[in-house]
Motif scaffolding. Sequence first.
Motif, mmCIF file in Angstrom:
data_model
loop_
_atom_site.group_PDB
_atom_site.id
_atom_site.type_symbol
_atom_site.label_atom_id
_atom_site.label_comp_id
_atom_site.label_asym_id
_atom_site.label_seq_id
_atom_site.Cartn_x
_atom_site.Cartn_y
_atom_site.Cartn_z
ATOM 1 N N UNK A 151 -14.435 34.887 42.769
ATOM 2 C CA UNK A 151 -15.436 36.259 42.370
ATOM 3 C C UNK A 151 -14.625 38.317 41.755
ATOM 4 N N UNK A 152 -12.674 37.294 42.095
ATOM 5 C CA UNK A 152 -12.128 38.659 40.879
ATOM 6 C C UNK A 152 -12.698 38.372 39.251
ATOM 7 N N UNK A 153 -13.049 37.658 39.443
ATOM 8 C CA UNK A 153 -13.265 37.420 37.854
ATOM 9 C C UNK A 153 -14.941 38.382 37.326
ATOM 10 N N UNK A 154 -16.218 37.677 38.207
ATOM 11 C CA UNK A 154 -17.151 38.331 37.920
ATOM 12 C C UNK A 154 -17.525 39.950 38.813
ATOM 13 N N UNK A 155 -16.027 40.167 39.302
ATOM 14 C CA UNK A 155 -16.562 42.010 39.462
ATOM 15 C C UNK A 155 -15.017 42.164 40.231
ATOM 16 N N UNK A 156 -14.665 42.930 38.986
ATOM 17 C CA UNK A 156 -13.244 44.059 39.171
ATOM 18 C C UNK A 156 -12.948 44.753 39.862
ATOM 19 N N UNK A 157 -12.696 44.568 41.266
ATOM 20 C CA UNK A 157 -12.341 46.036 42.434
ATOM 21 C C UNK A 157 -12.468 44.690 43.848
ATOM 22 N N UNK A 158 -12.024 46.143 44.318
ATOM 23 C CA UNK A 158 -11.268 45.835 46.120
ATOM 24 C C UNK A 158 -12.821 44.779 46.755
ATOM 25 N N UNK A 159 -12.508 43.585 47.555
ATOM 26 C CA UNK A 159 -13.493 43.042 48.157
ATOM 27 C C UNK A 159 -13.993 43.853 49.113
ATOM 28 N N UNK A 160 -14.202 45.011 49.448
ATOM 29 C CA UNK A 160 -14.456 45.923 49.992
ATOM 30 C C UNK A 160 -15.965 46.570 49.178
ATOM 31 N N UNK A 161 -15.785 46.636 47.590
ATOM 32 C CA UNK A 161 -16.576 46.910 47.240
ATOM 33 C C UNK A 161 -17.704 46.431 47.664
ATOM 34 N N UNK A 162 -18.720 46.938 46.871
ATOM 35 C CA UNK A 162 -20.586 46.716 47.140
ATOM 36 C C UNK A 162 -20.810 45.710 45.774
ATOM 37 N N UNK A 163 -20.974 43.961 45.561
ATOM 38 C CA UNK A 163 -20.627 43.557 44.456
ATOM 39 C C UNK A 163 -22.886 43.218 44.080
ATOM 40 N N UNK A 164 -22.878 42.959 43.324
ATOM 41 C CA UNK A 164 -24.452 43.317 42.402
ATOM 42 C C UNK A 164 -24.605 41.755 42.181
ATOM 43 N N UNK A 165 -25.844 40.841 43.320
ATOM 44 C CA UNK A 165 -25.799 40.115 42.924
ATOM 45 C C UNK A 165 -25.530 39.513 42.082
ATOM 46 N N UNK A 166 -26.048 39.725 40.980
ATOM 47 C CA UNK A 166 -25.665 38.599 39.482
ATOM 48 C C UNK A 166 -24.194 38.795 38.803
ATOM 49 N N UNK A 167 -23.504 39.153 39.781
ATOM 50 C CA UNK A 167 -21.675 39.598 40.035
ATOM 51 C C UNK A 167 -21.508 38.733 40.900
ATOM 52 N N UNK A 168 -22.110 37.749 41.592
ATOM 53 C CA UNK A 168 -20.778 36.938 42.502
ATOM 54 C C UNK A 168 -21.525 35.998 42.376
ATOM 55 N N UNK A 169 -20.651 34.316 42.297
ATOM 56 C CA UNK A 169 -20.618 33.203 42.428
ATOM 57 C C UNK A 169 -21.942 32.652 43.861
ATOM 58 N N UNK A 170 -22.077 31.409 43.069
ATOM 59 C CA UNK A 170 -23.250 30.676 44.157
ATOM 60 C C UNK A 170 -22.529 29.939 44.389
ATOM 61 N N UNK A 171 -22.550 29.548 45.886
ATOM 62 C CA UNK A 171 -22.597 28.361 47.114
ATOM 63 C C UNK A 171 -23.429 28.445 47.946
ATOM 64 N N UNK A 172 -23.222 27.821 48.652
ATOM 65 C CA UNK A 172 -23.873 28.004 50.315
ATOM 66 C C UNK A 172 -22.478 27.847 51.524
ATOM 67 N N UNK A 173 -23.412 27.911 52.190
ATOM 68 C CA UNK A 173 -22.891 28.408 54.130
ATOM 69 C C UNK A 173 -21.855 28.273 54.241
ATOM 70 N N UNK A 174 -20.915 26.165 54.180
ATOM 71 C CA UNK A 174 -20.009 26.210 54.169
ATOM 72 C C UNK A 174 -17.978 26.891 53.139
ATOM 73 N N UNK A 175 -18.661 27.558 52.254
ATOM 74 C CA UNK A 175 -17.854 28.626 51.429
ATOM 75 C C UNK A 175 -18.055 30.261 52.650
ATOM 76 N N UNK A 176 -18.940 30.098 52.855
ATOM 77 C CA UNK A 176 -19.193 31.290 53.592
ATOM 78 C C UNK A 176 -18.064 31.094 55.042
ATOM 79 N N UNK A 177 -18.096 30.253 55.369
ATOM 80 C CA UNK A 177 -17.675 29.066 56.537
ATOM 81 C C UNK A 177 -16.232 29.692 56.444
#
Length: 291
Positions: A74-100
């Motif tokens: 997450x930090x490598x793909x977008x440099x900023x606080x977690x609360x900052x909205x990230x463009x989809x292309x600058x997020x990693x991919x995962x599944x429901x288990x990663x969100x949990x």
Amino acid sequence: MTSDALQFYARHDSLTDPAGFARLYDELPAALPALCDVLSGLIVHTSWAAKYGIPPETPLPRDTKPVAERLAEVARLFDGPLVTERPPLQRPFGTCRDFALLLCSTLRHRGTPARVRCGFATYFAGRRYADHWICEYWQGDEGRWAMADAQIDRLQRVSLGIGFDCAKLPNGAFLTAPAAWRLVRSQAADAEEFGHGDAGGLWFLHVNLHRDLLALANCQVSAWDTWRDVDEAGKCLSVETLSACDRLADLIIDSDTLVDWPELRPIADGVRVPPWQRRSVEREPARAPAN
């Protein structure tokens, strides 16, 4: 719920520990709905990639990763606080288990008992009961576990027509695997309504029952995740297996904590290898001893 049990689920395990990235949690909102909104925007679910405008040729890895590794991405793909909205292309991919896992990690970081659960959601398109993972957290003021789904963002909420609070799922929105198993075995629901894509039925309930058991033991990733390797013979459950699963579902539901389950701990240790992998090993020819 005993204090030992709550302490067990308030401590990090190897997958929920943010390690050196814990500092990223400092600016996260305190309120659970706002926290879920932030976490839902850190990862793109592989099954929803097209909805976010991800090009079709983009590789979409589904491997569940430890939270520390996920936060590093997450930090490598977008440099900023977690609360900052990230463009989809600058997020990693995962599944429901990663969100949990992410939600479980942030809650444990704050000292709130939390755990990952495997089961079936009723708010997705396709099967009535879809294979899914969520986070369960302890509501001290109510003396019970509540459920939250940190995957559901604004886009998914609109697309699925979800009107309830995903930070506190209403009764029936998500069934843990043992609750689903009990429902089917009491003939209150059809086993074929439970599954993942084209895969479903009682054998899939059998898989998720064991994945949930291991998740409760803080083993959220296990050999049971290889369920796609099951052949047709492996989907036929014996009478003995059905009875064992009935007992297991009852133990999980009635006891509600692994810490106080002396009967369940050895069961969890004894099922870490699924039956199709055990059969594969048994079929391997004996090797000649090395010279």
